[in-house]
Design an enzyme around this catalytic site. Structure first.
Site, PDB file in Angstrom:
ATOM      1  N   CYS A   1       0.838  -1.208   0.000  1.00 48.20           N
ATOM      2  CA  CYS A   1       0.000   0.000   0.000  1.00 48.20           C
ATOM      3  C   CYS A   1       0.875   1.262   0.000  1.00 48.20           C
ATOM      4  O   CYS A   1       1.520   1.582   1.006  1.00 48.20           O
ATOM      5  CB  CYS A   1      -0.912  -0.045   1.228  1.00 48.20           C
ATOM      6  SG  CYS A   1      -1.761   1.490   1.586  1.00 48.20           S
TER       7      CYS A   1
ATOM      8  N   CYS B   1       0.013   3.895   2.621  1.00 48.18           N
ATOM      9  CA  CYS B   1       0.422   3.401   3.952  1.00 48.18           C
ATOM     10  C   CYS B   1       1.901   3.706   4.184  1.00 48.18           C
ATOM     11  O   CYS B   1       2.285   4.167   5.261  1.00 48.18           O
ATOM     12  CB  CYS B   1       0.200   1.887   4.055  1.00 48.18           C
ATOM     13  SG  CYS B   1      -1.508   1.357   3.868  1.00 48.18           S
TER      14      CYS B   1
END
Length: 106
Positions: free
Chosen positions: A31, A34
């Site tokens: 991600c 993230c």
């Protein structure tokens, strides 16, 4: 203080039974957003040491806790206070926004 990792098996002890507010970062290796907020969370973890604990939970490795809290999008930050969910933030944010969100809810 660096962020620490929590797992499905350690979640109750590390988060729900913590003696101070805990921010849980639900994330995954793949991600991009993230990874983008990770440095800000590390800095905030050091700045808030003793007041708020910041931990990371990898949703790929710990699907049970992610499912329990209905995590559908990452990054998702959940703030727990006295063992209860107090606030939720979905998506990447700048450090200032993260700090303000934690400050307003912790």
């Amino acid at each position: 203080m660096m962020t620490s990792k929590v797992t499905d098996s350690s979640f109750e002890a590390d988060v729900l039974k913590a003696d101070k507010p805990v921010v849980v970062d639900f994330w995954a290796e793949w991600c991009g957003p993230c990874r983008a907020i990770a440095p800000a969370l590390e800095e905030l973890s050091t700045e808030l040491d003793g007041k708020v604990k910041i931990v990371k939970l990898n949703v790929d490795e710990n699907p049970n806790t992610a499912a329990q809290f209905g995590i559908r999008s990452i990054p998702t930050l959940l703030l727990f206070k006295d063992g209860k969910l107090a606030a939720q933030k979905v998506g990447a944010s700048h450090k200032t926004d993260l700090s303000n969100w934690i400050g307003a809810n912790a």
